[in-house]
Design an enzyme around this catalytic site. Sequence first.
Site: not given
Length: 222
Positions: A64, A66, A77, A185
């Site tokens: 989701d 920031y 990202f 991740h």
Amino acid sequence: MDLCSVDPGWARLLQPMAAELDAVGEFLDHETEVGRPWLPEPEAVLRAFQTPFDDVRVLIVGQDPYPTPGHPIGLAFSTDREVRPLPRSLANIYRELKDDLGIPPAAHGDLSAWQRQGVLLLNRVLTVQVAETGSHRRHGWEEVTAHAIRALAERPQPLVAVLWGKDAASIVPLLGDTPVVVSPHPSPLSASRGFFGSQPFSRVNAALEAQGGAAIDWRIDP
């Protein structure tokens, strides 16, 4: 939620999700009414779908946005160009990009250069409450993005999916025969457990070329 700002191909393909999008819109309106601000700015919520459907060659899946005001721009990202310091996950992505392809880290976090080449930077959940990561899960976004991912996988064009972390890897059943590049991740909590050294960018290009597609120029400021 209005689809007028997205690519016409996506607008057509997302039309069956009209009820889910309306429900998400009502949820966001309610959040605003009760004083719970959310991100990104409304005009950026569907920005990932400005990447033309027919041009998508790479799917990078995030969780989701920031949750910090001024940071998210509607692309997974990615951040606004003025954000300093960069989020640590993005800094780790840049570190791996340099180790993989020798591309120096950019000074900013705006990944629009990837989007312009057909890299779909898609979060599973497209909004978030300020300062509350994961707060807008299970309000309809997952159904919308799952529909979009299935539509991509059903096309005949070359496609590679990049799945960083367990949440992203959970979409594998949606991808059919699409080649996938999977690793932990890039978060500081997991990057040292297999993200570093995974060479995702060169692997994506090899998989695209194996399908007869063109490689991505992964420079942030080409």
